[in-house]
Design an enzyme around this catalytic site. Structure first.
Site, short mmCIF file in Angstrom:
data_model
loop_
_atom_site.label_atom_id
_atom_site.label_comp_id
_atom_site.label_asym_id
_atom_site.label_seq_id
_atom_site.Cartn_x
_atom_site.Cartn_y
_atom_site.Cartn_z
N ASP A 55 -54.76 -26.51 98.00
CA ASP A 55 -54.56 -26.31 96.55
C ASP A 55 -53.15 -26.72 96.14
OD1 ASP A 55 -57.11 -25.46 96.27
OD2 ASP A 55 -56.62 -23.32 96.42
N CYS A 56 -52.17 -26.44 97.01
CA CYS A 56 -50.79 -26.79 96.64
C CYS A 56 -50.37 -28.18 97.14
CB CYS A 56 -49.83 -25.72 97.13
SG CYS A 56 -50.11 -25.21 98.82
N TYR A 57 -51.11 -28.74 98.08
CA TYR A 57 -50.86 -30.11 98.58
C TYR A 57 -52.17 -30.90 98.48
CZ TYR A 57 -46.38 -28.52 100.44
OH TYR A 57 -45.11 -28.03 100.55
#
Lengths: 135, 401
Positions: free
Chosen positions: B138-140
């Site tokens: 989700d963050c990468y």
């Protein structure tokens, strides 16, 4: 007139025959021995420069080969790229004709082309790609 | 007699006397230990040769959108990097090979390009293709990345070698009837040649055999930059047989070294290919020894003829981990180009470049003389001969092959 460098590999049983003498006497060639490693009971190696007419050279080599001597023409050329060489001496101990020499004062490795028989072991051995073979 | 601080004050005022580990031999012969120990402040030692446990770690910076390489895959110029750290930190070892390299399936393999060559290319200023894959989070969110990247594009690029500077080394020979291809080079049949790999009297740890001045935090010359001893090296084995002067008769101590790759020079980091064995990196290292007292000076005055190395058969004893030594020869004999063993004259070749080591020792001497380099005080010691520390073989347990 033609000049050529050839390496003659003598089988054990031919080492004691005066084959090179015959090159001069029977075929009228001038020859200059650049390197010789001939010992009784062992395979011999002779690096010679031959000088004579094209025909004389061909006839002489044909005769030599009929005596079970393997003839290796020096058509390959080895060169050293001094910029790539780190003077490690790996090649020095492997060169069969001492064409690669270490200068004991400076530690530098020198390539003496006249002694080279273009066997190519230095090309395989050099970790830095400093020795090159061209055909 | 002297402290490192006192020597550093002399360096800063341009009064320090520095000699290389070769020059000190002559100085001691001329003036003796006492007088020379008073006069000389620093002795510079050096070595240059293939050091396989060399490698770099580097940070590539965040792409937009972000990609997490940790747990993914990455290659630099087709050579696989280790992607087991955080999102954009990668590590590359000198022995890494492109997947497309045939290895020894075409025997003997050439190993023309590997991790060591990538490191050398980066230092030479080349930009190389980076290809990477992540699994997406989700963050990468990004899952693939292609970039052209050079040393100066990286945030950090650090040479971190966890085993360099072997203290003494084997002399490799081949007793078998066929040519063998080893990390010590090509070995001709029936003792046709012998390969060695140490700078002998110039080599750092042979000039400080019991690690009394070289320790964790010692500032050094590494690949042309100023680096540090980070730790003792892997396979450090101080408890081996030694001479009366404490010099090991077989391979013993090692060092782990660290330095800024961005400051290093091509002539001291060279990509290396060992036919039939693999790719690696040749590294130039220089280590200063502070002459704090007469004992330390006496150790740096060691000569090639006083240092012996074991002859080991790489056709049998080495691959089979048998502790068989065929005999001992000293470095004066090895460097002469021929050794005599069992009545046979064997030509010798060195993997370690004495000419380059000599250049490094002089370069480090120049740095000290030009006040560019002051000595550091070690912050930790390296396990010595009496520590009980040893390098032991693998216990395979019950694992099935």
């Amino acid at each position: 007139m033609k000049r050529m460098k050839v390496v003659l590999h003598f089988p054990k049983e031919s080492v004691d025959k005066p084959l090179v003498y015959k090159l001069a006497k029977d075929f009228g060639l001038f020859f200059n021995i650049l390197k010789a490693e001939v010992k009784p009971e062992e395979e011999g190696l002779l690096l010679v420069e031959l000088e004579g007419s094209e025909e004389q050279c061909q006839e002489a080599l044909k005769y030599i080969e009929s005596q079970r001597v393997r003839v290796q023409p020096l058509s390959k050329d080895i060169s050293m790229d001094k910029k790539k060489c780190v003077d490690c001496t790996v090649c020095v101990s492997l060169c069969p004709t001492q064409a690669l020499e270490k200068d004991q004062t400076t530690g530098e490795v020198n390539f003496i082309k006249e002694k080279c028989i273009a066997c190519g072991i230095c090309v395989k051995a050099c970790p830095y790609g400093a020795m090159r073979i061209t055909f | 007699m002297k402290t490192i601080q006192e020597i550093n004050e002399k360096i800063r005022s341009g009064k320090a006397v520095t000699l290389t580990a070769e020059e000190i031999v002559q100085a001691v012969k001329k003036d003796g230990i006492k007088k020379t120990a008073r006069r000389v402040d620093v002795v510079t030692t050096a070595t240059f040769g293939p050091m396989c446990s060399s490698g770099i770690y580097f940070n590539i910076g965040h792409a937009t959108p972000r990609i997490k390489l940790g747990g993914g895959k990455a290659t630099l110029n087709d050579v696989p990097c280790y992607a087991g750290f955080a999102a954009i930190d990668l590590q590359l070892g000198a022995n890494a090979l492109p997947d497309s390299d045939p290895r020894n399936s075409i025997y003997p393999g050439k190993f023309a390009y590997g991790g060591g060559h990538v490191i050398a290319d980066l230092v030479a200023g080349k930009k190389l293709p980076l290809k990477a894959e992540g699994y997406g989070t989700d963050c990468y969110p990004r899952t693939s990345l292609h970039a052209l990247i050079g040393l100066q594009d990286m945030n950090e690029a650090v040479l971190f070698n966890f085993r360099n500077c072997y203290q003494n080394y084997n002399v490799a020979v081949n007793s078998s009837p066929k040519v063998i291809y080893t990390y010590m080079g090509i070995l001709m049949p029936e003792f046709g040649n012998a390969a060695f790999c140490s700078a002998g009297q110039l080599s750092p740890l042979l000039n400080d055999p019991l690690y009394s001045t070289i320790g964790i935090g010692t500032k050094i010359f590494l690949g042309g930059a100023q680096g540090y001893v980070a730790w003792w090296g892997t396979q450090h084995n101080p408890g081996v047989a030694r001479t009366e002067k404490g010099v090991p008769k077989v391979p013993a101590g090692t060092l782990a070294l660290i330095g800024n790759l961005k400051e290093m020079e091509s002539r001291w980091l060279v990509g290396t290919s060992m036919t039939g064995y693999g790719a690696t990196l040749s590294v130039g290292v220089g280590i200063p020894i502070p002459i704090l007292n007469e004992d330390i000076l006496a150790q740096t005055a060691i000569e090639d003829r006083e240092i012996s190395a074991p002859i080991v058969d790489y056709a049998h004893a080495y691959p089979e981990t048998k502790n068989e030594v065929l005999g001992y020869v000293n470095y004066a004999q090895l460097k002469s180009g021929t050794i005599e063993w069992n009545g046979k004259k064997i030509p010798t070749g060195s993997l370690s470049s004495i000419r380059k080591a000599r250049e490094i020792a002089h370069e480090l001497k120049n740095w000290v003389e030009q006040k560019k380099f002051v000595l550091s005080e070690p912050v930790g010691t390296i396990p010595s001969a009496d520590s009980g520390y040893r390098f032991h073989p693998l216990k395979q347990g019950n694992a099935k092959e």
